[in-house]
Design a protein around this motif. Structure first.
Motif, short mmCIF file in Angstrom:
data_model
loop_
_atom_site.label_atom_id
_atom_site.label_comp_id
_atom_site.label_asym_id
_atom_site.label_seq_id
_atom_site.Cartn_x
_atom_site.Cartn_y
_atom_site.Cartn_z
N PRO A 111 -7.85 -2.05 -6.97
CA PRO A 111 -7.17 -2.43 -5.73
C PRO A 111 -5.97 -1.55 -5.43
O PRO A 111 -5.46 -0.84 -6.30
CB PRO A 111 -6.72 -3.87 -6.03
CG PRO A 111 -6.44 -3.85 -7.50
CD PRO A 111 -7.49 -2.94 -8.09
N PHE A 112 -5.49 -1.63 -4.19
CA PHE A 112 -4.30 -0.89 -3.79
C PHE A 112 -3.06 -1.36 -4.56
O PHE A 112 -2.17 -0.57 -4.83
CB PHE A 112 -4.06 -1.05 -2.29
CG PHE A 112 -5.04 -0.32 -1.43
CD1 PHE A 112 -5.67 0.83 -1.87
CD2 PHE A 112 -5.33 -0.77 -0.14
CE1 PHE A 112 -6.57 1.52 -1.07
CE2 PHE A 112 -6.22 -0.09 0.68
CZ PHE A 112 -6.85 1.06 0.21
N ASP A 113 -3.00 -2.65 -4.88
CA ASP A 113 -1.85 -3.21 -5.59
C ASP A 113 -2.36 -4.21 -6.62
O ASP A 113 -2.88 -5.27 -6.27
CB ASP A 113 -0.91 -3.90 -4.59
CG ASP A 113 0.42 -4.33 -5.23
OD1 ASP A 113 0.40 -4.86 -6.35
OD2 ASP A 113 1.47 -4.13 -4.59
N LYS A 114 -2.23 -3.87 -7.90
CA LYS A 114 -2.80 -4.70 -8.96
C LYS A 114 -2.12 -6.06 -9.07
O LYS A 114 -2.75 -7.06 -9.40
CB LYS A 114 -2.71 -3.96 -10.30
CG LYS A 114 -3.63 -2.74 -10.37
CD LYS A 114 -3.58 -2.08 -11.75
CE LYS A 114 -4.54 -0.90 -11.81
NZ LYS A 114 -4.50 -0.22 -13.14
N LYS A 115 -0.80 -6.09 -8.83
CA LYS A 115 -0.10 -7.38 -8.92
C LYS A 115 -0.58 -8.33 -7.83
O LYS A 115 -0.68 -9.54 -8.06
CB LYS A 115 1.41 -7.16 -8.80
CG LYS A 115 2.03 -6.40 -9.95
CD LYS A 115 1.81 -7.08 -11.29
CE LYS A 115 2.51 -8.41 -11.41
NZ LYS A 115 2.33 -9.03 -12.75
N ALA A 116 -0.86 -7.82 -6.65
CA ALA A 116 -1.38 -8.66 -5.58
C ALA A 116 -2.73 -9.24 -5.99
O ALA A 116 -3.01 -10.43 -5.77
CB ALA A 116 -1.52 -7.85 -4.29
N ARG A 152 0.86 -1.19 0.00
CA ARG A 152 0.00 0.00 0.00
C ARG A 152 0.89 1.23 0.00
O ARG A 152 1.68 1.46 0.93
CB ARG A 152 -0.91 -0.01 1.23
CG ARG A 152 -1.70 1.28 1.48
CD ARG A 152 -2.63 1.62 0.36
NE ARG A 152 -3.60 2.63 0.75
CZ ARG A 152 -4.05 3.59 -0.06
NH1 ARG A 152 -3.59 3.68 -1.30
NH2 ARG A 152 -4.95 4.46 0.37
N LYS A 153 0.76 2.05 -1.03
CA LYS A 153 1.51 3.29 -1.13
C LYS A 153 0.56 4.47 -0.94
O LYS A 153 -0.64 4.36 -1.20
CB LYS A 153 2.20 3.41 -2.49
CG LYS A 153 3.35 2.42 -2.71
CD LYS A 153 3.92 2.59 -4.10
CE LYS A 153 5.16 1.75 -4.30
NZ LYS A 153 6.31 2.29 -3.56
N LYS A 154 1.10 5.58 -0.50
CA LYS A 154 0.28 6.78 -0.32
C LYS A 154 1.06 7.99 -0.81
O LYS A 154 2.23 8.17 -0.48
CB LYS A 154 -0.08 6.95 1.16
CG LYS A 154 -1.05 8.09 1.43
CD LYS A 154 -2.43 7.80 0.88
CE LYS A 154 -3.43 8.88 1.25
NZ LYS A 154 -4.77 8.64 0.67
#
Length: 296
Positions: free
Chosen positions: A276-281, A120-122
């Motif tokens: 999603p917060f992270d597409k690869k996840a 999760r990046k912000k």
């Protein structure tokens, strides 16, 4: 070694530098070694005795041409995938989120299996992105089969890929799931988490249930009281229990429990939904849910 759960994880092209700490380096080394060994066994079993010698030669070199050819044979279109076995019987090594170096156990409790990891990046004032926390998405494989197999068991892998109904059913069904957060940003306050969830969970509650859910949102975010501290390495579990009960746990201590199908779906949508917060996840979760459904 058990190969009952041949789960797939995106393989990073560049792992974090050694500055992340010696313990992270150990996890990365273990993860790469595990990958080589697991794949060597799988390749030997699938390709036959003629390939076994080649597997032994290249088991420590994932870039060897033989290794790449075996990967293409076993998993076509999988050049960016990492083979991992995370069944209870094989004692798999932790899975490392590559950008942060944070590791996650392949199994939580006795039944929740790791499906994907992400970060999760912000953005701060649109000028800089900070890594807030790494996360792992877990699910009960038996529940996945129980609630989804009847509808999807006759579909092929290609038909399951990018199947929007499957993704929605995964969030809708009464499947035991947990999203584990591990704090990366050392200056994160509990107030920041509370404010972030007010925005992100609030938008999902409105998306799925309309605007009249302010009390439900407040009930959830008020669990994150100022008395709780979140130093780097802290663990936050958002666990969806049977009956659509969402339990919030910080470093092993339960801080709240809310029964709400809408809230459970809204939380999961942050990590495995359309945005999603992270597409690869999310891609890893999709692939591994497909693996579970295709098992006979």
């Amino acid at each position: 070694m058990s190969l009952r759960f041949p789960f797939l994880f995106s393989q990073p092209t560049n792992l974090p530098g050694s500055g992340s700490g010696s313990s992270h380096n150990v996890h990365r080394t273990t993860s790469r070694g595990r990958f080589s060994a697991s794949f060597a066994v799988a390749a030997a079993a699938s390709i036959g005795a003629a390939a076994a010698a080649g597997v032994a030669v290249v088991s420590q070199n994932p870039n060897h041409p033989f290794f790449q050819n075996a990967a293409n044979l076993l998993l076509p279109n999988s050049s960016s995938l990492l083979w991992g076995s995370i069944s209870l019987a094989d004692g798999s090594a932790p899975v490392v989120e590559p950008k942060s170096g944070v590791s996650f156990p392949p199994v939580l409790g006795n039944s929740l299996r790791l499906l994907g990891v992400g970060l999760r990046k912000k953005s701060i004032l649109g000028l800089k992105n900070i890594d807030v926390y790494a996360f792992g998405v877990y699910a009960n494989g038996d529940d996945v089969k129980k609630f989804l197999s009847n509808k999807y068991r006759n579909l092929s892998a290609s038909e399951l890929k990018d199947n929007k109904d499957l993704k929605n059913d995964l969030m809708e069904a009464d499947i035991s799931m947990t999203v584990r957060l591990q704090i990366v940003y050392g200056k994160l306050s509990i107030r920041s988490i509370r404010n972030a969830y007010e925005e992100s969970v609030g938008s999902r509650l409105e998306k799925f249930g309309g605007s009249d859910n302010k009390e439900l949102l407040k009930k959830f975010t008020s669990q994150f009281k100022d008395e709780y501290k979140l130093p780097r390495g802290s663990l936050v579990d958002l666990s969806k229990e049977p009956g659509y009960v969402l339990k919030t746990i910080i470093d092993g201590k339960e801080i709240g429990s809310i029964e709400s199908k809408l809230l459970c779906k809204s939380i999961l949508d942050l990590y495995i939904g359309e945005d999603p917060f992270d597409k690869k996840a999310k891609e890893d979760v999709d692939q591994n849910v497909t693996c579970i459904l295709l098992q006979k």
